[in-house]
Design a protein around this motif. Structure first.
Motif, PDB file in Angstrom:
ATOM      1  N   SER A  31       0.811  -1.210   0.000  1.00  0.00           N
ATOM      2  CA  SER A  31       0.000   0.000   0.000  1.00  0.00           C
ATOM      3  C   SER A  31       0.850   1.269   0.000  1.00  0.00           C
ATOM      4  CB  SER A  31      -0.926   0.019   1.221  1.00  0.00           C
ATOM      5  OG  SER A  31      -1.820  -1.069   1.198  1.00  0.00           O
ATOM      6  N   CYS A  32       2.154   1.104  -0.066  1.00  0.00           N
ATOM      7  CA  CYS A  32       3.049   2.237   0.084  1.00  0.00           C
ATOM      8  C   CYS A  32       4.098   2.298  -1.010  1.00  0.00           C
ATOM      9  CB  CYS A  32       3.782   2.172   1.422  1.00  0.00           C
ATOM     10  SG  CYS A  32       2.713   2.076   2.875  1.00  0.00           S
ATOM     11  N   ASP A  98       5.147   6.558   1.482  1.00  0.00           N
ATOM     12  CA  ASP A  98       3.958   7.289   1.057  1.00  0.00           C
ATOM     13  C   ASP A  98       2.846   6.258   0.918  1.00  0.00           C
ATOM     14  OD1 ASP A  98       3.158   9.485  -1.782  1.00  0.00           O
ATOM     15  OD2 ASP A  98       2.205   9.194   0.165  1.00  0.00           O
ATOM     16  N   CYS A  99       1.954   6.245   1.878  1.00  0.00           N
ATOM     17  CA  CYS A  99       1.002   5.145   2.007  1.00  0.00           C
ATOM     18  C   CYS A  99      -0.430   5.600   1.769  1.00  0.00           C
ATOM     19  CB  CYS A  99       1.102   4.506   3.389  1.00  0.00           C
ATOM     20  SG  CYS A  99       2.762   3.920   3.805  1.00  0.00           S
ATOM     21  N   TRP A 100      -1.129   4.820   0.963  1.00  0.00           N
ATOM     22  CA  TRP A 100      -2.532   5.097   0.667  1.00  0.00           C
ATOM     23  C   TRP A 100      -3.428   4.218   1.515  1.00  0.00           C
ATOM     24  CZ3 TRP A 100      -4.513   8.780  -2.626  1.00  0.00           C
ATOM     25  CH2 TRP A 100      -3.570   9.458  -3.405  1.00  0.00           C
ATOM     26  N   SER A 109      -3.433   9.738   1.016  1.00  0.00           N
ATOM     27  CA  SER A 109      -2.086   9.285   1.305  1.00  0.00           C
ATOM     28  C   SER A 109      -1.510  10.034   2.499  1.00  0.00           C
ATOM     29  CB  SER A 109      -1.169   9.463   0.092  1.00  0.00           C
ATOM     30  OG  SER A 109      -1.022  10.833  -0.236  1.00  0.00           O
ATOM     31  N   LYS A 111       2.449  10.525   4.411  1.00  0.00           N
ATOM     32  CA  LYS A 111       3.874  10.305   4.280  1.00  0.00           C
ATOM     33  C   LYS A 111       4.520  10.182   5.647  1.00  0.00           C
ATOM     34  CE  LYS A 111       7.573  11.470   1.126  1.00  0.00           C
ATOM     35  NZ  LYS A 111       7.893  12.277  -0.082  1.00  0.00           N
TER      36      LYS A 111
END
Length: 123
Positions: A31-32, A98-100, A109, A111
């Motif tokens: 996811s990142c 950077d993850c959603w 997102s 960070k």
């Protein structure tokens, strides 16, 4: 709780090698997008290399051919193998993610940053 912890920095002579590690917790690589940044004294933080959740990589022109980014998904760890280090590589190196995901019911997102590890290349 998200945490990124860098290690592996140190002092080397020009032409030497170092391998940086970023141990991540609280996130999933899938996811990142992951990356390494660096910041030299008096300069803006710059992107060195990225590794997407899908396994795509990219490098800044200044390090291409010398640095290799990789990940170990089982260990949730990101690496930066650095060869043929130059004095201009001297900087604090930061791991970033950077993850959603859904944050307060909103898909967006965030960070995350590690604390940084010092790399010094000098003769």
């Amino acid at each position: 709780q998200v945490q990124l912890v860098e290690s592996g920095g140190g002092s080397v002579q020009p032409g030497g090698s170092l391998k940086l590690s970023c141990a991540a917790s609280g996130i999933r690589f899938s996811s990142c997008g992951m990356g390494w940044y660096r910041q030299a004294p008096g300069k803006e933080r710059e992107l060195v290399s990225t590794f997407t959740g899908g396994g795509l990589t990219r490098y800044a022109d200044s390090v291409k051919g010398r640095f290799t980014i990789s990940r170990d998904t089982a260990k949730n760890t990101l690496y930066l193998q650095m060869y043929n280090l130059k004095t201009e590589d001297t900087a604090v190196y930061y791991c970033a993610a950077d993850c959603w995901g859904y944050y307060s019911a909103v898909y967006s997102s965030r960070k995350y940053w590690g604390q940084g590890t010092q790399v010094t290349v000098s003769s």
